[in-house]
Design an enzyme around this catalytic site. Structure first.
Site, PDB file in Angstrom:
ATOM      1  NE  ARG A 124       7.513   3.067 -30.554  1.00 15.52           N
ATOM      2  CZ  ARG A 124       7.981   4.321 -30.555  1.00 15.52           C
ATOM      3  NH1 ARG A 124       8.069   4.998 -29.439  1.00 15.52           N
ATOM      4  NH2 ARG A 124       8.348   4.887 -31.684  1.00 15.52           N
ATOM      5  CG  HIS A 149       1.808   8.663 -30.728  1.00 14.13           C
ATOM      6  ND1 HIS A 149       2.178   8.787 -29.410  1.00 14.13           N
ATOM      7  CD2 HIS A 149       2.864   9.140 -31.454  1.00 14.13           C
ATOM      8  CE1 HIS A 149       3.394   9.321 -29.334  1.00 14.13           C
ATOM      9  NE2 HIS A 149       3.845   9.530 -30.551  1.00 14.13           N
ATOM     10  CG  HIS A 223       3.844  14.341 -30.401  1.00 13.94           C
ATOM     11  ND1 HIS A 223       4.985  14.772 -31.043  1.00 13.94           N
ATOM     12  CD2 HIS A 223       4.040  13.022 -30.179  1.00 13.94           C
ATOM     13  CE1 HIS A 223       5.812  13.755 -31.208  1.00 13.94           C
ATOM     14  NE2 HIS A 223       5.266  12.677 -30.687  1.00 13.94           N
ATOM     15  CG  ASP A 295      11.836   8.064 -29.662  1.00 18.02           C
ATOM     16  OD1 ASP A 295      11.002   8.513 -28.864  1.00 18.02           O
ATOM     17  OD2 ASP A 295      11.541   7.561 -30.762  1.00 18.02           O
ATOM     18  CD  GLU A 361       6.284  12.817 -27.388  1.00 24.67           C
ATOM     19  OE1 GLU A 361       5.524  11.852 -27.498  1.00 24.67           O
ATOM     20  OE2 GLU A 361       7.424  12.821 -27.884  1.00 24.67           O
TER      21      GLU A 361
HETATM   22  C1  GLA Z   1       7.135   9.767 -30.119  1.00 21.29           C
HETATM   23  C2  GLA Z   1       7.789   8.457 -30.328  1.00 21.29           C
HETATM   24  C3  GLA Z   1       8.738   8.563 -31.465  1.00 21.29           C
HETATM   25  C4  GLA Z   1       8.041   9.016 -32.721  1.00 21.29           C
HETATM   26  C5  GLA Z   1       7.327  10.300 -32.437  1.00 21.29           C
HETATM   27  C6  GLA Z   1       6.447  10.702 -33.590  1.00 21.29           C
HETATM   28  O1  GLA Z   1       8.015  10.687 -29.634  1.00 21.29           O
HETATM   29  O2  GLA Z   1       8.429   7.989 -29.164  1.00 21.29           O
HETATM   30  O3  GLA Z   1       9.354   7.317 -31.690  1.00 21.29           O
HETATM   31  O4  GLA Z   1       7.132   8.040 -33.135  1.00 21.29           O
HETATM   32  O5  GLA Z   1       6.501  10.188 -31.309  1.00 21.29           O
HETATM   33  O6  GLA Z   1       7.093  10.634 -34.809  1.00 21.29           O
END
Ligand code: GLA
Length: 398
Positions: A124, A149, A223, A295, A361
């Site tokens: 983000r 992304h 990813h 996350d 990631e």
């Molecule tokens: C990343 C983001 C998540 C989500 C995934 C894709 O990991 O941090 O919040 O958006 O990608 O779904």
């Protein structure tokens, strides 16, 4: 419909790709009629097959790399998406350990970034804007108020050009994409290459490079959603995870880092010792609530150089499969598949429920363009962006 892979003697094809024929009946006879020597579903080398067309008629191919041990990795030129990673469990049974679809249409229309090359800026950027050299750049707000992304049409939705490259380590293919100046609001023409190498040591190595003609920001990742028990077989909450990180970057309610590098000690974010993922994922911790699970970006314990350092180790006690990740990057996003909600039908026909896959990631930290204290993601003309991430597959029986 049955798909047969016919290994074509390389000197007869003039290329190193084997041919693939699809037919409802008589495929075996077709192969014989063409005088082909062998018929296998996984042959050492590189195979290519058509994987449909995009809306504007651009052809998409799927490539499969197979190493000397029979491990294989498939990916398509659309989004550079890794469609399969087939590795053995401790008893030698092979399964596909990444989530995905069996057709291009689903990848085009409903893909939550399964297997994608993610960019120009993975994760983000807060407020969908950033300032560089005194200029403000506005991006698509495609995730609440933020840009996620790379925007509406990120690198995950582009068709990449594939070409075979020579390596000493194993079979390799390079994917290339030129992102025009201003695409998705980002400045500078960005020339990007991603090389997938499947080594004979059972490693999938991903090498990223990029150059620009104007100052810009870049953060690239891969990813894949992993399930070491096999795609579509259930939850990853029973996997054990080790993350080589003493700190992480806490976020606000829109998942933008606050700027703090917080210690993991004493929190559900401490994965320095291998821990079962499900053990603490329901803790009433503000950060877990914001993420609906994990996350977050972990700050890797690593020297401030470009060496490859162990970032993560994932173990499925049931199948015995292990994946180790090494990277040159300073961070890793661990996403426990929180938004999977049983609406997607996966590669082998089963639906994906919450936490049926997880993403690890490797990356620079989210929102770095707005966080001067985070490692810089700025790329300037004359510089080359170069990062590497290695996924090593083994078992607890090996
Ligand atoms: C990343 C983001 C998540 C989500 C995934 C894709 O990991 O941090 O919040 O958006 O990608 O779904």
């Amino acid at each position: 419909m049955r798909t047969w892979h016919c290994e074509w003697p390389r000197e007869n094809c003039g290329t190193r790709y084997s041919a693939l024929f699809t037919s409802t009946i008589g495929s075996g006879a077709l192969c014989l009629a063409l005088g082909l020597a062998t018929m296998t579903t996984s042959a050492y080398g590189i195979e290519m097959r058509p994987f449909g067309e995009t809306e504007d008629g651009t052809a998409v191919e799927e490539y499969t790399l197979t190493n000397e041990n029979g491990i294989s990795v498939g990916f398509i030129t659309y989004g550079g998406i890794v469609t399969s990673i087939n590795v053995p469990d401790r008893d030698g049974n092979t399964d596909n350990v990444v989530l995905g679809f069996d057709n291009l249409e689903d990848y085009r229309t409903k893909n939550p970034y399964f297997g994608t090359i993610t960019g120009r800026y993975a994760n983000r950027i807060g407020g969908a804007s950033f300032m560089l050299d005194g200029e403000t750049y506005t991006l698509a707000a495609n995730n609440g108020p933020n840009s996620l992304h790379g925007g509406e049409t990120g690198f995950d939705k582009q068709v990449w050009n594939a070409r075979e490259v020579e390596t000493d380590e194993g079979e390799a293919l390079e994917l290339a994409y030129v992102s025009p100046d201003g695409e998705e609001g980002y400045p500078g023409t960005l020339d990007v290459t991603v090389v997938y190498t499947l080594t004979n040591d059972d490693e999938l190595r991903v090498d990223y490079t990029a150059t620009t003609d104007k100052p810009t920001v870049v953060n690239l990742t891969s990813h894949s959603y992993f399930n070491l028990g096999g795609e579509g077989t259930g939850t990853i909450l029973d996997h054990e995870l080790m993350l080589n990180a003493s700190r992480y970057t806490p976020v606000d309610e829109t998942l933008i880092p606050t700027g703090e590098l917080a210690e993991v000690a004493g929190t559900p974010f401490d994965f320095r010792e291998a821990t079962v993922i499900g053990e603490r994922v329901r803790e009433n911790h503000q950060q877990i609530v914001y993420g609906r699970g994990y996350d977050h970006n972990w700050v890797l314990d690593r020297p401030d150089d470009d060496s490859l350092v162990l970032a993560a180790r994932l173990h499925d006690p049931e199948s015995g499969r292990i994946m180790e990740i090494e990277t040159t990057e300073p961070g890793i996003q661990f996403y426990s598949g929180n938004f999977l909600d049983a609406t997607l039908v996966g590669t082998s026909g089963n639906i994906y429920r919450q936490s049926d896959g997880l993403a690890l990631e490797t990356q620079h930290f989210p929102d770095s363009p707005n966080k001067p204290d985070f490692p810089s993601t700025v790329l300037r003309p004359g510089e080359t962006y170069e990062t590497t991430t290695v996924h090593r597959f083994l078992t607890d029986g090996s």
